[in-house]
Design an enzyme around this catalytic site. Structure first.
Site, PDB file in Angstrom:
ATOM      1  N   LYS A 121      -6.881  46.755  15.414  1.00  0.00           N
ATOM      2  CA  LYS A 121      -6.737  45.763  16.481  1.00  0.00           C
ATOM      3  C   LYS A 121      -8.126  45.245  16.862  1.00  0.00           C
ATOM      4  CE  LYS A 121      -4.568  45.310  21.083  1.00  0.00           C
ATOM      5  NZ  LYS A 121      -3.843  46.054  22.141  1.00  0.00           N
ATOM      6  N   SER A 123       0.342  44.073  23.569  1.00  0.00           N
ATOM      7  CA  SER A 123      -0.674  43.191  23.024  1.00  0.00           C
ATOM      8  C   SER A 123      -1.086  43.512  21.585  1.00  0.00           C
ATOM      9  CB  SER A 123      -1.927  43.232  23.904  1.00  0.00           C
ATOM     10  OG  SER A 123      -2.463  44.526  23.958  1.00  0.00           O
ATOM     11  N   SER A 142       1.133  48.555  25.204  1.00  0.00           N
ATOM     12  CA  SER A 142       0.749  47.654  24.107  1.00  0.00           C
ATOM     13  C   SER A 142       0.773  48.219  22.701  1.00  0.00           C
ATOM     14  CB  SER A 142      -0.641  47.080  24.377  1.00  0.00           C
ATOM     15  OG  SER A 142      -0.542  46.007  25.259  1.00  0.00           O
TER      16      SER A 142
HETATM   17  N1  GLN Z   1       1.852  44.207  28.608  1.00  0.00           N
HETATM   18  C1  GLN Z   1       0.982  44.900  29.492  1.00  0.00           C
HETATM   19  C2  GLN Z   1       0.004  43.937  30.126  1.00  0.00           C
HETATM   20  O1  GLN Z   1       0.193  42.787  29.942  1.00  0.00           O
HETATM   21  C3  GLN Z   1       0.290  46.022  28.799  1.00  0.00           C
HETATM   22  C4  GLN Z   1      -0.867  45.571  28.005  1.00  0.00           C
HETATM   23  C5  GLN Z   1      -1.550  46.705  27.286  1.00  0.00           C
HETATM   24  O2  GLN Z   1      -1.052  47.811  27.206  1.00  0.00           O
HETATM   25  N2  GLN Z   1      -2.754  46.416  26.816  1.00  0.00           N
HETATM   26  O3  GLN Z   1      -0.895  44.312  30.797  1.00  0.00           O
END
Ligand code: GLN
Length: 422
Positions: A3, A78, A102
């Protein structure tokens, strides 16, 4: 596949942000260095929601990622690029990051395994900070054994991250070969309420029966503060983000506009042009939550809620060794469907944010393919530093899941060739 918010010595690290386009980190993140030492070959960096902020990969400064199962659907976020790359067979293993879901949510949307380790199990050194008290790095893989192998090599104390734990690392690969006789599995009532799509509810109930068949016992548990998880998560994560992102000022990071009039102009233009809408929204919300007069009402209240949620997990784990829940309320949604509605986007984290607040480890395991042809995952949650029981239960599910080795039919969709990226 790594990532792109995790530093690599030989490839750019952008965190999905235009502001960091072309940025080269001075070296590998500890997790990457350890993965390479363990034999991994890094073939690519993966797209993501900018700085990890999102649940659909639509918030990337470099365009969205499409779901290999259906190019009109989001891959989740994400870590959308990491999950899509593994699901599409571009690489067997990926590293993602999980602050509020994420790794697990995109794994569920793409039909792959995703593991969020205990906070402190894997070094954050070289991870672009989003919310430092919640950020974790975890593996995404085709099968449970793959995730176990990756976590075994990347876990452990690192002098470069003061929050990394001294505790010894268990043999996760062995755990992934074991099963669950005698293990007590908890089903939290609050995770099975209204708003859950039917194939997801069915997957959790069927998975519970499968664990019973494998010799586990299943009990219902109560986790009364679950409903406050998303709200508390967003106050805390945005507050931490507003502080962490202060470094992107065009001086320390980010390309400064050559014709800036003065320092203010330089900072304002760097951020105005470099950050996407969602990142700006979070900086503003987080700054507000920390501002004089509102700190007690928002930030400190959210901290108290975080303690109550952690206490829910402690109480649950006095009655069982592992919890079984949904990962998300539904299967992968359509590209664009929630892009203009931040609240409905945030609600896709309802089952993952509480575990992040509590710092406990959790995994997403593919269970079935729903009637719409999209994968459905289930979530397992274990006590802090007991990733071993997570892998035992995940492997027990994998052996009998109707998902088996289902994989997306690739190449049949025009949409997969026009502008999607991993
Ligand atoms: N979807 C969550 C957010 O928008 C989690 C994001 C993540 O775990 N980086 O913050």
């Amino acid at each position: 596949v790594i990532k792109d918010n995790i530093a690599t010595r030989d490839l750019p690290t952008t965190a999905g942000s235009r502001l960091l386009e072309g940025y080269r980190a001075p070296g590998d993140a500890t997790a990457v260095e350890r993965a390479r030492r363990g034999g991994a070959v890094v073939v690519a960096k993966a797209n993501l929601d900018e700085f990890g902020m999102g649940s659909s990969n639509e918030n990337s400064g470099f365009g969205p990622v499409k779901n290999p199962w259906d190019a009109e659907r989001v891959p989740g976020g994400s870590s959308g690029g990491s999950a899509a790359a593994v699901a599409a067979g571009l690489a067997p293993l990926a590293l993602g990051t999980d602050t509020g879901g994420s790794v697990r949510q995109p794994a569920a949307f793409c039909g792959v395994v995703g593991v969020k380790p205990t906070y402190g199990r894997v070094s954050r050194s070289g991870l672009v900070a989003f919310a430092s008290s919640l950020d974790t790095i975890g593996p995404i893989s085709r099968d449970v054994a793959g995730a176990a192998a990756v976590l075994s090599v990347i876990a452990g104390r690192d002098p470069l991250d003061a929050t990394s734990s001294e505790r010894g690392v268990d043999d996760y690969a062995r755990a992934a070969q074991e099963s669950v006789p005698g293990v007590r599995v908890g089903l939290p009532e609050e995770y099975l309420g209204d708003g859950l799509e039917e194939p997801v509810r069915q997957a959790v109930l069927d998975a519970a029966r499968a664990l019973e068949d494998a010799g586990a016992s299943v009990t219902r548990v109560g986790m009364p503060h679950t409903g406050y998880g998303v709200a508390a998560y967003h106050v805390l994560a945005d507050a931490e983000a507003s502080s962490n992102l202060a470094r992107y000022d065009g001086i320390r990071y980010g390309a400064a506009p050559a014709d800036a009039r003065d320092e203010d102009d330089l900072v304002v233009r760097t951020r105005t042009e470099g950050f996407g809408e969602e990142v700006k929204r979070r900086i503003v919300l987080g700054t507000f939550a920390l501002s004089a007069g509102y700190r007690d009402r928002y930030y400190l209240t959210a901290q108290r809620v975080r303690s109550l949620i952690a206490a829910d997990f402690d109480a649950a784990f006095s009655a069982c060794e592992v919890l079984l829940t949904p990962v998300t309320p539904g299967t992968a949604f359509r590209l664009g469907e929630r892009a203009d509605d931040p609240l409905s986007m945030y609600l896709s984290d309802v089952f993952t944010a509480p575990t992040s607040l509590a710092g406990v480890p959790a995994a997403s395991v593919p269970w079935s393919v729903a009637g719409d042809g999209l994968p459905v995952g289930v979530q397992l949650v274990a006590p802090r530093f007991d990733e071993a029981v997570l892998f035992r239960a995940a492997a027990a599910l994998e052996r009998v899941a109707p998902f088996r080795d289902a994989s997306p039919a690739l190449g049949s969709d025009e949409g997969s060739r026009d502008g999607g990226s991993t």
